[in-house]
Scaffold this active site. Structure first.
Site, PDB file in Angstrom:
ATOM      1  N   ASP A  88       0.806  -1.228   0.000  1.00  0.00           N
ATOM      2  CA  ASP A  88       0.000   0.000   0.000  1.00  0.00           C
ATOM      3  C   ASP A  88       0.833   1.270   0.000  1.00  0.00           C
ATOM      4  O   ASP A  88       0.387   2.315  -0.471  1.00  0.00           O
ATOM      5  CB  ASP A  88      -0.947   0.022   1.210  1.00  0.00           C
ATOM      6  CG  ASP A  88      -0.203   0.298   2.511  1.00  0.00           C
ATOM      7  OD1 ASP A  88       0.582  -0.570   2.931  1.00  0.00           O
ATOM      8  OD2 ASP A  88      -0.396   1.391   3.073  1.00  0.00           O
ATOM      9  N   ASP A  91       6.004   0.408   2.925  1.00  0.00           N
ATOM     10  CA  ASP A  91       6.348  -0.804   3.675  1.00  0.00           C
ATOM     11  C   ASP A  91       6.037  -2.025   2.816  1.00  0.00           C
ATOM     12  O   ASP A  91       5.730  -1.916   1.630  1.00  0.00           O
ATOM     13  CB  ASP A  91       5.599  -0.840   5.002  1.00  0.00           C
ATOM     14  CG  ASP A  91       4.098  -0.588   4.816  1.00  0.00           C
ATOM     15  OD1 ASP A  91       3.573  -0.908   3.726  1.00  0.00           O
ATOM     16  OD2 ASP A  91       3.461  -0.081   5.746  1.00  0.00           O
ATOM     17  N   TYR A 240      -4.257   0.729   9.852  1.00  0.00           N
ATOM     18  CA  TYR A 240      -5.490   1.009   9.106  1.00  0.00           C
ATOM     19  C   TYR A 240      -6.689   0.631   9.960  1.00  0.00           C
ATOM     20  O   TYR A 240      -7.540  -0.163   9.574  1.00  0.00           O
ATOM     21  CB  TYR A 240      -5.486   0.286   7.759  1.00  0.00           C
ATOM     22  CG  TYR A 240      -4.479   0.896   6.816  1.00  0.00           C
ATOM     23  CD1 TYR A 240      -4.746   2.107   6.177  1.00  0.00           C
ATOM     24  CD2 TYR A 240      -3.239   0.305   6.605  1.00  0.00           C
ATOM     25  CE1 TYR A 240      -3.820   2.693   5.342  1.00  0.00           C
ATOM     26  CE2 TYR A 240      -2.304   0.893   5.766  1.00  0.00           C
ATOM     27  CZ  TYR A 240      -2.606   2.078   5.138  1.00  0.00           C
ATOM     28  OH  TYR A 240      -1.678   2.670   4.312  1.00  0.00           O
ATOM     29  N   GLU A 480       6.005   9.791   2.532  1.00  0.00           N
ATOM     30  CA  GLU A 480       5.630   8.433   2.105  1.00  0.00           C
ATOM     31  C   GLU A 480       4.544   8.483   1.033  1.00  0.00           C
ATOM     32  O   GLU A 480       3.526   9.150   1.194  1.00  0.00           O
ATOM     33  CB  GLU A 480       5.137   7.620   3.301  1.00  0.00           C
ATOM     34  CG  GLU A 480       4.895   6.148   2.962  1.00  0.00           C
ATOM     35  CD  GLU A 480       4.620   5.296   4.189  1.00  0.00           C
ATOM     36  OE1 GLU A 480       4.776   4.061   4.100  1.00  0.00           O
ATOM     37  OE2 GLU A 480       4.269   5.865   5.250  1.00  0.00           O
TER      38      GLU A 480
END
Length: 500
Positions: A88, A91, A240, A480
């Site tokens: 996503d 990572d 999340y 990110e």
């Protein structure tokens, strides 16, 4: 050379009239647009980014060549095949909730704006959807079970290593009747249903498979209600975690199933559950955790076309959402930076910018077809105004901002060099074939040097509320990239590439 600041005022005077608002916005945006951007180049790069996020065995036509095969045994410990899909962000975990939302938004981008992409980029966008849906089909292959995550996030976040080197735990997490997750299941149903529309004429049998699976997953989500954060808190929070509740995802899934299947049962579900599932809540939110504004905009199209008066309340909600985004309309949860960027509290602000701007553009198109404008007090928000507001946000991302920096890697002369992304920041297998262990990557993470591998098209979390940006890996909220930042941007760039 420093570029001239191009921005909307952060706030307008309290006495603003509709005419003053329109003049201020129009003049500022006309000045910005005069500079011009290569929206098609940005579109191409925004789609290419998804190839850099691929997990699994990469195809021969893989264009980001520094990436290699990874996570080829995902799901094996649970006796299932869960290879494929997307990482996503920066990572190496495959989080199902944001992946499903990414898929839905990629599909919506194609449904509404695919005709503006040009043949080559439309094919690439469709491939990006299929890379996700092939995985989601694997994750939902068994009735009553949805695999919603692969990878232990604590183990993963404790390391800085390439996806090709992963030796962290690849635990497969699932929801079922005893451990429900209506939020992630509802979003997965929405993704499969939306994608079925993309493939309806391109691959009818695949489209039917997607739609039939979406129906099953939605039934499971609705029958076994609950938030996946309660069932899998140790694995999904705080990464999340569902803060908003699962109710919106049930309406969201039903809305896409209504659009994809045209079955009256889903429309009746929406009308019957509008109040109990809180359709009017937090209308100015839209993202992987909160679908309220998206539901209202999506369902409003039929109302504006004169085909669904029983859904009129959703159009009223959508109008309220639009008004909450207008500069000069006081709303505590939507603000503008001094440079004119939409800003909401929390990390990774660009996710709000792209998702909310997508809705502005989509709604402006629906309004145009209906010859309708949105009344906002003494202001009337025309479709043209909404398009200019959306374009302003896109132009900010591409470089029309106080720093003169593009926040898309590889676009323009100046862009982030030290993004918070493991694969991009570590030497590639081609240059460093030897294994880089968990903690051995730390020196690359802490290095002041630019990333060795260009993750073309990646849009980072972006500047803070003062338009300042630290180009530094440790500042992950700003540096990110994520798939769900890019997915709605694909639709925006497609439209503006055809309407420069």
């Amino acid at each position: 050379m420093a570029r001239i600041s191009c921005h909307l005022p952060a706030t307008f005077p309290a006495f603003s009239t509709a005419l003053l608002l329109l003049l201020l916005v129009s003049n500022t945006l006309r000045h910005c647009a005069a500079r011009g951007h290569d929206y098609h180049d940005a579109l191409r790069k925004s789609i290419l980014f998804f190839e850099g996020q691929r997990s699994g065995r990469l195809p021969p036509d893989q264009r980001i060549r520094w990436r290699k095969d990874s996570a080829l045994h995902d799901g094996a410990s649970a006796g299932v095949d869960l290879t494929g899909g997307y990482y996503d962000a920066g990572d190496n975990v495959k989080f199902g909730f944001p992946m499903a939302f990414t898929t839905t938004m990629l599909a919506w981008s194609i449904i509404d704006f695919g005709r503006n992409m040009g043949g080559g980029e439309l094919r690439n966008a469709v491939r990006a959807v299929k890379w996700a849906t092939d995985y989601l089909l694997k994750a939902t292959a068994h009735d009553g079970v949805v695999y919603v995550q692969v990878g232990d996030p604590l183990s993963d976040h404790n390391c800085w290593e390439r996806p090709e080197d992963m030796d962290t735990l690849r635990t497969a997490y699932k929801i079922d009747a005893n451990n429900p997750g209506s939020d992630v299941a509802g979003e997965t149903a929405a993704a499969l249903a939306a994608a079925s529309i993309v493939f309806r004429s391109r691959d009818p049998s695949y489209s039917r498979l997607l739609l039939n699976r979406a129906i099953k997953v939605f039934e499971f989500a609705d029958r076994h209600r609950g938030a996946y954060s309660n069932s899998l808190r140790y694995a999904v929070c705080p990464f999340y975690c569902d803060v908003n509740g699962y109710q919106d995802e049930l309406l969201w899934g039903a809305a896409w199933l209504h659009k994809a299947s045209r079955r009256r049962v889903y429309r009746e579900y929406i009308v019957r559950n509008e109040v109990v599932l809180r359709a009017g809540d937090t209308i100015n939110e839209f993202g992987w955790d909160n679908k309220h504004a998206g539901i209202n905009v999506l369902l409003s199209k039929e109302v504006l076309m004169g085909r669904a008066n029983d859904l009129k309340s959703f159009q009223i909600n959508a109008d309220g959402f639009i008004c909450s985004l207008l500069p000069g309309i006081s709303h505590p949860q939507v603000q503008y930076s001094p440079g004119g960027l939409i800003f909401k509290a929390g990390g990774s602000n660009m996710q709000h910018v792209t998702s909310l701007s997508f809705l502005l553009l989509a709604y402006s198109n629906y309004l145009s077809h209906a010859n309708h404008a949105v009344p906002c007090g003494d202001t009337s928000a025309s479709p043209a105004l909404l398009k200019r507001l959306a374009r302003r946000q896109v132009d900010y991302i591409l470089g029309d901002n106080p720093l003169g920096m593009s926040y898309m890697v590889g676009y323009g002369p100046r862009y982030p060099q030290r993004i918070h992304h493991r694969g991009s920041s570590l030497p590639s297998l081609d240059r460093h074939p030897a294994h880089i262990a968990c903690k051995a990557g730390s020196r690359y993470f802490l290095s002041p040097n630019p990333n060795p591998n260009l993750l073309v098209g990646a849009v980072v979390g972006g500047p803070n509320s003062s338009d300042a940006f630290p180009d530094s890996r440790p500042f992950f909220q700003e540096s990110e990239p994520t798939t769900y930042i890019n997915a709605p941007l694909v639709g925006l760039l497609a439209y503006f590439s055809a309407h420069p």
